[in-house]
Design an enzyme around this catalytic site. Structure first.
Site, PDB file in Angstrom:
ATOM      1  N   HIS B  54       5.435  12.609  -0.841  1.00 16.25           N
ATOM      2  CA  HIS B  54       4.388  11.750  -0.294  1.00 16.25           C
ATOM      3  C   HIS B  54       3.348  12.593   0.442  1.00 16.25           C
ATOM      4  CE1 HIS B  54       3.630   7.483   1.450  1.00 16.25           C
ATOM      5  NE2 HIS B  54       2.512   8.187   1.507  1.00 16.25           N
ATOM      6  N   LEU B  57      -3.671  14.479  -0.656  1.00 15.69           N
ATOM      7  CA  LEU B  57      -4.485  15.699  -0.791  1.00 15.69           C
ATOM      8  C   LEU B  57      -5.985  15.393  -0.756  1.00 15.69           C
ATOM      9  CD1 LEU B  57      -2.459  17.773  -3.422  1.00 15.69           C
ATOM     10  CD2 LEU B  57      -2.481  17.992  -0.937  1.00 15.69           C
ATOM     11  N   HIS B 228       8.108   5.773   3.310  1.00 16.13           N
ATOM     12  CA  HIS B 228       8.068   5.791   4.779  1.00 16.13           C
ATOM     13  C   HIS B 228       8.724   4.599   5.475  1.00 16.13           C
ATOM     14  CE1 HIS B 228       4.561   3.449   3.711  1.00 16.13           C
ATOM     15  NE2 HIS B 228       3.813   4.505   3.465  1.00 16.13           N
ATOM     16  N   ASP B 301       4.145  12.167   4.250  1.00 17.43           N
ATOM     17  CA  ASP B 301       2.976  11.288   4.370  1.00 17.43           C
ATOM     18  C   ASP B 301       1.830  12.031   5.056  1.00 17.43           C
ATOM     19  OD1 ASP B 301       1.297   9.157   4.118  1.00 17.43           O
ATOM     20  OD2 ASP B 301       2.376   7.826   5.493  1.00 17.43           O
ATOM     21  N   HIS B 305      -7.356  13.615   8.160  1.00 16.12           N
ATOM     22  CA  HIS B 305      -8.574  12.847   8.455  1.00 16.12           C
ATOM     23  C   HIS B 305      -9.540  13.736   9.214  1.00 16.12           C
ATOM     24  CE1 HIS B 305      -7.267   8.939   7.071  1.00 16.12           C
ATOM     25  NE2 HIS B 305      -6.116   9.110   7.696  1.00 16.12           N
TER      26      HIS B 305
HETATM   27 ZN   LIG Z   1       1.910   4.526   2.839  1.00 15.72          ZN
END
Ligand SMILES: [Zn+2]
Lengths: 307, 426, 198
Positions: B54, B57, B228, B301, B305
């Site tokens: 997870h 990219l 998740h 995950d 950002h």
């Molecule tokens: Zn998610």
């Protein structure tokens, strides 16, 4: 007292009492020919309002001006801010203007906290209402009004009725009034009480009628009828019938009990017109007291050594 | 190709021995060529190269926050040799063309094997199935499909997707979030959200979808992977589904193993993530679930950002946090140093099982001669203070900034080639 | 520059260094206030239009005492009250915020009155400067006069007292403490050579 006023949770009992005592002295100014004090001469207070609230802004503006501060009103609604200029850029602009205090109203919970702790500004930050979080000066003026009518608040019973879930006034009052020793009961339909309210220092009830007999003050919260579109309650009429303060319920209050409302009111929804205008309704007085309380807050935050 | 002789490593944290990486394979140290580069691995734990199920990219579309290259580099620095690139790019990875493009970018970068995840529905819109078969048949050989970022909430669509991918042994990785229960949600719904005045994100919004999907997977006999997992209730539901013998697997992120919703009281959006940070009780249940194998694997995950999307008020901020470069450290802190997992089990949860779920033949192998030389060396005795500026990611949104965490990736080898050596990117 | 020193609190007395001496005892203070009261009457040719305002904290008690003495002598009521100067201080940025003291202006107001401001210790003069500003915002007196129990010198502003209980030349290192029965149990003025204390 801390450098910022972000939440009533940050106020110790001594802090709160100091603000209320100071406000008490400042309120007498209203009776003087010259209402202005030179205390904050040369200081700049910025009213940074990302949400419309003429009442609160005017109250802060009057408070700052009576202390001789320079006031800059920065209404962010419709300006570059709502078009994507960040809170940070706005903050840096204020910093460049040399603001000593920023009074911020924002639709996002925690925005004042962010402004105060991000390092973007050196000024004191006063939360004038953030999202569905808190509105500390409203709670202070409510406590001030309660104290004028009921004396010290230890052991006094205050019932807060309505949309607690979305109410910053309820959050701030629950914490502050408890700090000052009052017994607070929150009354709302179960849909409008937050999950986790059991960890608050208050009682809760779904039944307004059961809470009326022994309370010293009842504070009605504004309920937006749009909430019924989100199924928080079936209809405005049913809400009003179960949780509105009508004449019949008012008659059941103890003789000395007062009625409060942070405004603006929905007459006929959470409060009947007759109750709103009754002599024991202190709603107009709340507005007057707001200026004194906000003066006290600005004085106590700003008349200290700059950081 | 350079051969590497890893001297005195502790494979899976067990007894020390030398490991020879030669011609892309693990080989007998006795056969070390004379020009083999010796790596002093004394005190270091050797694990099979980590596999992330997870990873975001961001390329194509948000190359300002991460690219396939920089994300691959961050993965290598974190000890990974394979990552699954999530489909919520712009354009969405919902066609053979996009997944092949991402796959190629990964090959050109060359730091890790980049396995694209295909979208379940066209444009992640939750309306029509994407061409799952075309993506499976493409050069990218997609086996994991997910609308991650949004939930495949339509029960019929989810059922069809689960059934359809059976044809090529695919798996649907579900981002479990009931949309109506989480409209405008900002953080875990509980005592903290009530105090902070933020719209709550109830655990039931995750658990209700997981329960439904487990039942669907059992009903149609398909493979379901739960992304998740974040609540104690979710762990229980997955445990129950596994007792039924259904082909349900699940992942947990490093941050959900360590951080709680108390951090939201800072109103710092670095802690804003989807699913949200939960309570300490949830963290305990997730750790226990990972320890007993109910939760199959750790997946980062990793969600880069740009600064401006985090340097703002909470409600306006983007959701997600970096994870690749800190995953091993957080897992050591939360699972190894607490005695819940040994290093052999860490290899199972971070390499073997995720490789199996993603159908990655080359990864998740053993450290015995003959296996592909995908190896990571970890120094478990090292303590480091996390400094976001040291990250090789294009973004800086790590929630661990300033924290001292154990464990450091010293070297990563992808098919015998060093991508990280001496803790430095090669 | 020393800050404007006002009378210190009782708790300071507990940490007083060994070298403390009494400069005025209770009888001395009573005599001084009586003398000041007579001087006020003499200067103003009677008690008509007099308003005695004390500066908190200890000046307020002194003002009430002076008003009582004058009232006795004249067999009339002399209005007295308090005038808080906190919001008029020029050193707000230098000190932690202070709680406000009450301002109690007698019902007749101060317009056209002869206002006698009363404080315990006159030092830099900054307190009196602030009091004049505060008084100006309350009304427009015909005249303002100043009475102090102790004048210790070291003025930083062109201000002098009209009525002084005792002139007390001091060093800047010394501390002057005024105790009054209303607040501290008994009456006394003490001076201490604080060894860097304060
Ligand atoms: Zn998610």
């Amino acid at each position: 007292m801390q450098r910022h006023l972000l939440s009533t949770a940050d106020l110790t009992r001594d802090d709160a009492v100091q603000i209320l005592d100071t406000a008490e002295e400042l309120r007498s100014l209203a009776d003087r020919p010259i209402k202005k004090l030179p205390t904050l001469r040369g200081r700049t207070v910025v009213n940074l309002f990302f949400e419309d609230s003429t009442r609160t802004r005017i109250s802060f503006e009057a408070a700052a001006k009576r202390l001789s501060a320079d006031v800059i009103n920065f209404s962010a609604k419709g300006s570059s801010v709502s078009k994507g200029e960040s809170l940070k850029d706005t903050a840096l602009t204020l910093e460049a203007m040399g603001a000593d205090a920023v009074v911020i109203r924002h639709g996002s919970s925690g925005a004042p906290h962010r402004l105060a702790t991000s390092g973007w500004v050196r000024s004191s930050v006063v939360n004038a209402g953030d999202g569905t979080h808190e509105h500390p000066t409203q709670a202070l003026l409510d406590a001030f009004t309660l104290r004028r009518h009921l004396g010290e608040l230890d052991g006094r019973r205050v019932t807060i009725v309505g949309d607690v879930l979305h109410s910053r006034v309820a959050r701030s009052n629950a914490l502050l009034l408890s700090t000052l020793g009052a017994e607070v009961t929150l009354v709302a339909p179960p849909t409008l009480l937050p999950v986790g309210v059991s960890s608050w220092p208050v009682q809760t009830s779904y039944d307004l009628d059961a809470s009326l007999d022994k309370c010293d003050a009842v504070m009605m919260l504004r309920v937006q009828s749009e909430r019924m579109n989100d199924a928080f309650f079936p209809s405005a009429r049913e809400y009003s019938r179960r949780y509105g303060l009508d004449d019949r319920r008012f008659a059941r209050l103890p003789e000395h009990a007062i009625v409060m409302h942070p405004g603006p009111m929905n007459r006929g929804m959470e409060i009947s017109a007759d109750v709103a205008d009754h002599a024991r309704s202190v709603i107009v007085e709340q507005v007057t007291n707001g200026v004194a309380v906000r003066m006290a807050v600005l004085y106590l935050l700003l008349s200290r050594e700059p950081a | 190709m350079t051969a590497y002789l890893l001297r005195g490593a502790a494979p899976l944290g067990g007894p020390t021995r030398d490991l020879l990486l030669h011609d892309g394979r693990i080989a007998d140290p006795a056969d070390a060529p004379t020009n083999a580069v010796t790596v002093d691995a004394a005190g270091l734990v050797a694990l099979p190269g980590l596999v992330d199920l997870h990873t975001h990219l961001r390329e194509p579309g948000r190359e300002d926050s991460e690219t396939v290259l920089t994300g691959s580099q961050a993965a290598a620095m974190g000890g990974f040799t394979a990552v699954h690139a999530m489909a919520n790019t712009d354009p969405v990875a919902d066609t053979a063309g996009v997944v092949e493009q991402v796959h190629n970018l990964g090959r050109v970068a060359g730091y890790v094997d980049v396995r694209p995840v295909g979208a379940v529905t066209v444009g992640l819109a939750g309306q029509r199935l994407a061409e799952l078969g075309a993506m499976a048949d493409s050069a990218a050989r997609v086996r994991v499909f997910s609308d991650d970022g949004t939930c495949v909430s339509d029960a019929v669509l989810m059922r069809r997707a689960l059934e359809y991918v059976k044809a090529f042994d695919g798996v649907i990785a579900q981002h479990a979030q009931e949309p109506r229960l989480t409209e405008g949600a900002q953080m875990n719904e509980g005592a903290m959200s009530g105090v902070l005045g933020m719209r709550g994100w109830p655990a039931v919004a995750e658990e209700a979808v997981i329960a439904r999907d487990c039942l669907l997977a059992g009903h149609v006999g398909s493979r379901l992977h739960v992304c998740h997992v974040s609540t104690a209730g979710s762990v229980e539901l997955i445990r129950w589904a596994k007792t039924k013998g259904w082909a349900v697997t699940a992942e947990v992120t490093p941050h959900h193993l360590m951080l709680t919703d108390e951090l939201a009281s800072t109103y710092d959006p670095l802690y804003k993530v989807n699913p949200p940070l939960r309570t300490a009780e949830d963290v305990d249940a997730l750790r226990a679930g990972l320890a007993d194998g109910t939760i199959d694997c750790v997946a980062t995950d990793h969600a880069p950002h740009p600064t401006e999307d985090k340097e703002c008020e909470w409600a306006a901020a983007a959701m997600g946090m970096l994870g690749l470069e800190t995953a091993v450290s957080v897992v050591q802190h939360a699972m190894v140093d607490t005695g819940l997992l040994d290093w052999a089990a860490v290899a199972d949860r971070m390499s073997v099982r995720p490789a199996a779920i993603g159908s990655l033949g080359d990864h998740g192998g053993t450290l015995e001669p003959g296996s592909a030389a995908n190896v990571v060396l970890v120094d478990p005795s090292s303590l480091r203070t996390i400094d976001p500026r040291e990250s090789v990611s294009l973004s800086r949104n790590t929630p661990y900034a300033g924290l001292e965490l154990p464990g450091r990736v010293v070297a990563t080898f992808l098919r015998g080639r060093a991508t990280v050596l001496d803790g430095k990117l090669q | 520059m020393p800050p404007a020193q006002r009378s210190s609190s009782t708790q300071a007395a507990t940490t007083t260094p060994a070298t403390t001496r009494v400069v005025l005892d209770a009888a001395d203070i009573t005599r001084a206030l009586t003398r000041i009261s007579h001087e006020i009457l003499e200067r103003n040719k009677g008690s008509a239009d007099l308003v005695i305002l004390g500066i908190p904290t200890r000046g307020v008690a002194l003002a009430h005492r002076v008003a009582a003495v004058i009232g006795q002598v004249e067999d009339s009521h002399v209005p007295s009250g308090s005038l808080d100067i906190t919001m008029y201080r020029d050193d707000l940025r230098l000190r932690p915020a202070r709680t406000l003291e009450p301002t109690e202006i007698p019902a007749r107001g101060v317009d056209g009155a002869v206002v006698v401001l009363v404080d315990d210790v006159l030092f830099s003069g900054r307190t009196v400067r602030a009091a004049l500003d505060a008084l100006g915002d309350v009304g427009r007196p015909k005249a303002v006069q100043l009475a102090v129990l102790v004048d210790r010198g070291h003025r930083q502003l062109p201000i002098r007292a009209d009525f002084v209980g005792k002139n007390l030349p001091t060093s800047l290192l010394e501390r002057v403490q005024v105790s009054l029965a209303e607040y501290d149990g008994d009456d006394a003025v003490l001076i201490s050579s604080a060894d860097g204390a304060g």
